[in-house]
Design a protein around this motif. Structure first.
Motif, PDB file in Angstrom:
ATOM      1  N   PHE A 236       0.725  -1.053   0.058  1.00  0.00           N
ATOM      2  CA  PHE A 236      -0.065   0.034  -0.072  1.00  0.00           C
ATOM      3  C   PHE A 236       0.914   1.172   0.100  1.00  0.00           C
ATOM      4  CE2 PHE A 236      -2.846   3.133   2.203  1.00  0.00           C
ATOM      5  CZ  PHE A 236      -4.033   3.229   1.135  1.00  0.00           C
ATOM      6  N   ALA A 237       1.940   1.143   0.868  1.00  0.00           N
ATOM      7  CA  ALA A 237       2.851   2.201   0.773  1.00  0.00           C
ATOM      8  C   ALA A 237       3.523   2.686  -0.745  1.00  0.00           C
ATOM      9  CB  ALA A 237       3.974   1.860   1.672  1.00  0.00           C
ATOM     10  N   LEU A 238       3.871   1.515  -1.467  1.00  0.00           N
ATOM     11  CA  LEU A 238       4.492   1.587  -2.579  1.00  0.00           C
ATOM     12  C   LEU A 238       3.277   2.043  -3.596  1.00  0.00           C
ATOM     13  CD1 LEU A 238       6.394  -1.754  -2.990  1.00  0.00           C
ATOM     14  CD2 LEU A 238       7.395   0.684  -2.571  1.00  0.00           C
ATOM     15  N   TYR A 239       2.004   1.754  -3.363  1.00  0.00           N
ATOM     16  CA  TYR A 239       0.960   2.224  -4.416  1.00  0.00           C
ATOM     17  C   TYR A 239       0.821   3.521  -4.075  1.00  0.00           C
ATOM     18  CZ  TYR A 239      -3.640   2.508  -6.644  1.00  0.00           C
ATOM     19  OH  TYR A 239      -4.661   2.694  -7.497  1.00  0.00           O
ATOM     20  N   ASN A 240       0.928   4.170  -2.759  1.00  0.00           N
ATOM     21  CA  ASN A 240       0.592   5.597  -2.664  1.00  0.00           C
ATOM     22  C   ASN A 240       1.661   6.482  -3.174  1.00  0.00           C
ATOM     23  OD1 ASN A 240      -1.639   6.707  -0.885  1.00  0.00           O
ATOM     24  ND2 ASN A 240      -1.223   4.626   0.185  1.00  0.00           N
ATOM     25  N   GLY A 241       2.930   5.892  -3.230  1.00  0.00           N
ATOM     26  CA  GLY A 241       4.109   6.432  -3.758  1.00  0.00           C
ATOM     27  C   GLY A 241       3.788   6.647  -5.275  1.00  0.00           C
ATOM     28  N   PHE A 242       3.306   5.564  -5.805  1.00  0.00           N
ATOM     29  CA  PHE A 242       2.994   5.623  -7.216  1.00  0.00           C
ATOM     30  C   PHE A 242       1.968   6.855  -7.383  1.00  0.00           C
ATOM     31  CE2 PHE A 242      -0.226   4.103 -10.423  1.00  0.00           C
ATOM     32  CZ  PHE A 242       0.696   4.392 -11.636  1.00  0.00           C
ATOM     33  N   LEU A 243       0.940   6.826  -6.811  1.00  0.00           N
ATOM     34  CA  LEU A 243      -0.110   7.699  -7.006  1.00  0.00           C
ATOM     35  C   LEU A 243       0.519   9.042  -6.858  1.00  0.00           C
ATOM     36  CD1 LEU A 243      -3.136   6.234  -5.126  1.00  0.00           C
ATOM     37  CD2 LEU A 243      -2.682   6.383  -7.586  1.00  0.00           C
ATOM     38  N   GLY A 244       1.403   9.418  -5.620  1.00  0.00           N
ATOM     39  CA  GLY A 244       1.987  10.427  -5.545  1.00  0.00           C
ATOM     40  C   GLY A 244       2.701  11.235  -6.596  1.00  0.00           C
ATOM     41  N   LEU A 245       3.676  10.343  -7.157  1.00  0.00           N
ATOM     42  CA  LEU A 245       4.477  10.692  -8.205  1.00  0.00           C
ATOM     43  C   LEU A 245       3.481  10.977  -9.485  1.00  0.00           C
ATOM     44  CD1 LEU A 245       7.266   8.421  -7.770  1.00  0.00           C
ATOM     45  CD2 LEU A 245       7.268  10.475  -7.317  1.00  0.00           C
ATOM     46  N   LYS A 246       2.640  10.026  -9.757  1.00  0.00           N
ATOM     47  CA  LYS A 246       1.864  10.325 -11.076  1.00  0.00           C
ATOM     48  C   LYS A 246       1.042  11.525 -11.069  1.00  0.00           C
ATOM     49  CE  LYS A 246      -1.603   7.855 -13.864  1.00  0.00           C
ATOM     50  NZ  LYS A 246      -2.533   6.495 -14.061  1.00  0.00           N
TER      51      LYS A 246
ATOM     52  N   SER B 171      -8.029   4.273  -8.428  1.00  0.00           N
ATOM     53  CA  SER B 171      -7.354   4.582  -7.315  1.00  0.00           C
ATOM     54  C   SER B 171      -8.278   4.743  -6.007  1.00  0.00           C
ATOM     55  CB  SER B 171      -6.654   6.050  -7.473  1.00  0.00           C
ATOM     56  OG  SER B 171      -5.824   6.160  -8.743  1.00  0.00           O
ATOM     57  N   ALA B 172      -9.628   5.265  -6.402  1.00  0.00           N
ATOM     58  CA  ALA B 172     -10.178   5.186  -5.254  1.00  0.00           C
ATOM     59  C   ALA B 172     -10.764   4.004  -4.852  1.00  0.00           C
ATOM     60  CB  ALA B 172     -11.646   5.935  -5.426  1.00  0.00           C
ATOM     61  N   ILE B 173     -11.044   2.866  -5.474  1.00  0.00           N
ATOM     62  CA  ILE B 173     -11.573   1.606  -5.518  1.00  0.00           C
ATOM     63  C   ILE B 173     -10.313   0.760  -4.670  1.00  0.00           C
ATOM     64  CG2 ILE B 173     -12.043  -0.416  -6.377  1.00  0.00           C
ATOM     65  CD1 ILE B 173     -13.621   1.051  -8.738  1.00  0.00           C
ATOM     66  N   ALA B 174      -9.135   1.158  -5.195  1.00  0.00           N
ATOM     67  CA  ALA B 174      -7.886   0.189  -4.364  1.00  0.00           C
ATOM     68  C   ALA B 174      -7.785   0.912  -3.157  1.00  0.00           C
ATOM     69  CB  ALA B 174      -6.650   0.453  -5.490  1.00  0.00           C
ATOM     70  N   VAL B 175      -8.013   2.064  -2.963  1.00  0.00           N
ATOM     71  CA  VAL B 175      -7.740   2.295  -1.400  1.00  0.00           C
ATOM     72  C   VAL B 175      -8.898   2.105  -0.532  1.00  0.00           C
ATOM     73  CG1 VAL B 175      -7.453   4.675  -0.081  1.00  0.00           C
ATOM     74  CG2 VAL B 175      -6.361   4.557  -2.076  1.00  0.00           C
ATOM     75  N   ALA B 176     -10.044   2.261  -0.846  1.00  0.00           N
ATOM     76  CA  ALA B 176     -11.416   1.866  -0.554  1.00  0.00           C
ATOM     77  C   ALA B 176     -11.221   0.177   0.032  1.00  0.00           C
ATOM     78  CB  ALA B 176     -12.762   2.156  -1.188  1.00  0.00           C
ATOM     79  N   ALA B 177     -10.817  -0.578  -0.837  1.00  0.00           N
ATOM     80  CA  ALA B 177     -10.632  -1.957  -0.582  1.00  0.00           C
ATOM     81  C   ALA B 177      -9.835  -2.033   0.643  1.00  0.00           C
ATOM     82  CB  ALA B 177     -10.320  -2.678  -1.546  1.00  0.00           C
TER      83      ALA B 177
ATOM     84  N   ALA C 214      -5.534   1.597  10.252  1.00  0.00           N
ATOM     85  CA  ALA C 214      -6.822   1.730   9.627  1.00  0.00           C
ATOM     86  C   ALA C 214      -7.458   3.200   9.638  1.00  0.00           C
ATOM     87  CB  ALA C 214      -7.580   0.889  10.653  1.00  0.00           C
ATOM     88  N   LEU C 215      -7.098   4.093  10.677  1.00  0.00           N
ATOM     89  CA  LEU C 215      -7.405   5.188  10.671  1.00  0.00           C
ATOM     90  C   LEU C 215      -6.548   6.339   9.575  1.00  0.00           C
ATOM     91  CD1 LEU C 215      -7.205   5.874  14.694  1.00  0.00           C
ATOM     92  CD2 LEU C 215      -9.100   5.496  13.335  1.00  0.00           C
ATOM     93  N   ILE C 216      -5.515   5.878   9.306  1.00  0.00           N
ATOM     94  CA  ILE C 216      -4.691   6.639   8.148  1.00  0.00           C
ATOM     95  C   ILE C 216      -5.396   6.530   7.073  1.00  0.00           C
ATOM     96  CG2 ILE C 216      -2.566   6.980   7.063  1.00  0.00           C
ATOM     97  CD1 ILE C 216      -2.785   8.549   9.991  1.00  0.00           C
ATOM     98  N   SER C 217      -5.685   5.141   6.851  1.00  0.00           N
ATOM     99  CA  SER C 217      -6.185   4.719   5.642  1.00  0.00           C
ATOM    100  C   SER C 217      -7.464   5.364   5.369  1.00  0.00           C
ATOM    101  CB  SER C 217      -6.093   3.276   5.333  1.00  0.00           C
ATOM    102  OG  SER C 217      -7.301   2.828   6.327  1.00  0.00           O
ATOM    103  N   VAL C 218      -8.401   5.693   6.299  1.00  0.00           N
ATOM    104  CA  VAL C 218      -9.627   6.540   6.251  1.00  0.00           C
ATOM    105  C   VAL C 218      -9.336   7.966   5.593  1.00  0.00           C
ATOM    106  CG1 VAL C 218     -11.603   7.265   7.354  1.00  0.00           C
ATOM    107  CG2 VAL C 218     -10.958   5.168   8.063  1.00  0.00           C
ATOM    108  N   LEU C 219      -8.168   8.507   6.154  1.00  0.00           N
ATOM    109  CA  LEU C 219      -7.920   9.922   5.914  1.00  0.00           C
ATOM    110  C   LEU C 219      -7.531   9.893   4.606  1.00  0.00           C
ATOM    111  CD1 LEU C 219      -6.209  11.191   9.158  1.00  0.00           C
ATOM    112  CD2 LEU C 219      -8.526  11.516   8.246  1.00  0.00           C
ATOM    113  N   THR C 220      -6.495   8.789   4.157  1.00  0.00           N
ATOM    114  CA  THR C 220      -6.308   8.747   2.711  1.00  0.00           C
ATOM    115  C   THR C 220      -7.533   8.405   1.651  1.00  0.00           C
ATOM    116  OG1 THR C 220      -4.206   7.690   3.467  1.00  0.00           O
ATOM    117  CG2 THR C 220      -4.850   7.306   1.125  1.00  0.00           C
ATOM    118  N   LEU C 221      -8.381   7.711   2.173  1.00  0.00           N
ATOM    119  CA  LEU C 221      -9.640   7.366   1.185  1.00  0.00           C
ATOM    120  C   LEU C 221     -10.237   8.732   0.967  1.00  0.00           C
ATOM    121  CD1 LEU C 221     -11.725   5.572  -0.223  1.00  0.00           C
ATOM    122  CD2 LEU C 221     -12.633   5.001   2.085  1.00  0.00           C
ATOM    123  N   GLN C 222     -10.473   9.456   2.002  1.00  0.00           N
ATOM    124  CA  GLN C 222     -11.105  10.726   1.930  1.00  0.00           C
ATOM    125  C   GLN C 222     -10.548  11.563   0.939  1.00  0.00           C
ATOM    126  OE1 GLN C 222     -12.225  13.743   5.558  1.00  0.00           O
ATOM    127  NE2 GLN C 222     -10.193  14.125   4.817  1.00  0.00           N
TER     128      GLN C 222
END
Length: 208
Positions: A30-40, A116-122, A157-165
């Motif tokens: 998930f960290a790597l995926y967020n890194g990908f989203l951040g760079l993209k 991106s939203a679906i992946a983060v939501a899952a 879990a709490l941080i992932s909620v903020l990321t999803l938001q």
């Protein structure tokens, strides 16, 4: 295999080490995926979360290694590791103030796709369910590192909620709207304050 399964069912500490190892791997992905989203998408929040989850995975790995040594070799340095990991966890959560401050200062609209939203939501759904169940169970055990691992999962879990938001706001292109942006800042700040509170309580609370 049967003996491992029996140990899994009867030994909660052993079960926690195995489940935390799996959680360590999913968090790293998930960290790597967020890194990908951040760079993209040039999103400061996602890059910050990538760094946050990577460092959190390192803290979890240190705790898992200590717990494994205690279970297999009876080497007990849990109090020292608990203190060190608690300080690192508190410092790491305080550092989350930076990406939230960046969001406030640099209120730039970031557009993301629905994938991106679906992946983060899952990931968020998985983390909330597993962390809530395990965090409640951990209160029945005296092993401080087991509780530390469950606390880390709960904070994740709490941080992932903020990321999803923030991802949903980006997908809906709502981050450019002043009201939605202010709401995002408020909820992120409240969530961060609660997370820092949990980290402080974990540090100062006496464990056997």
């Amino acid at each position: 295999f049967q003996s491992l399964y029996k140990k899994w069912k009867s030994d909660y500490e052993f079960k926690t080490v195995i489940s935390s190892t799996l959680s360590f791997l999913t968090t790293l992905l998930f960290a790597l995926y967020n890194g990908f989203l951040g760079l993209k998408y040039r999103a400061a929040w996602n890059i910050s979360i990538c760094i946050y989850y990577t460092l959190l995975s390192i803290i979890r790995r240190i705790i898992i290694s200590c717990e494994k040594n205690f279970i297999s070799r009876n080497i007990d340095n849990r109090k020292q590791i608990h203190k060190i990991s608690s300080i690192l966890l508190l410092t790491l959560n305080i550092a989350l103030i930076t990406p939230i401050a960046l969001m406030t200062v640099n209120a730039r609209a970031v557009e993301m796709n629905m994938t991106s939203a679906i992946a983060v939501a899952a990931y968020t759904t998985y983390k909330i369910i597993s962390a809530s169940v395990n965090f409640k169970k951990s209160k029945r055990f005296d092993d401080m590192l087991v509780r530390d691992l469950k606390l880390i999962s709960f904070i994740e879990a709490l941080i992932s909620v903020l990321t999803l938001q923030n991802t949903l706001l980006a997908v809906k292109k709502a981050s450019s709207e002043p009201k939605m942006f202010r709401l995002s800042i408020i909820t992120s700040t409240v969530g961060l304050v609660f997370i820092i509170f949990l980290a402080v309580m974990n540090l100062v609370k006496k464990r056997r």
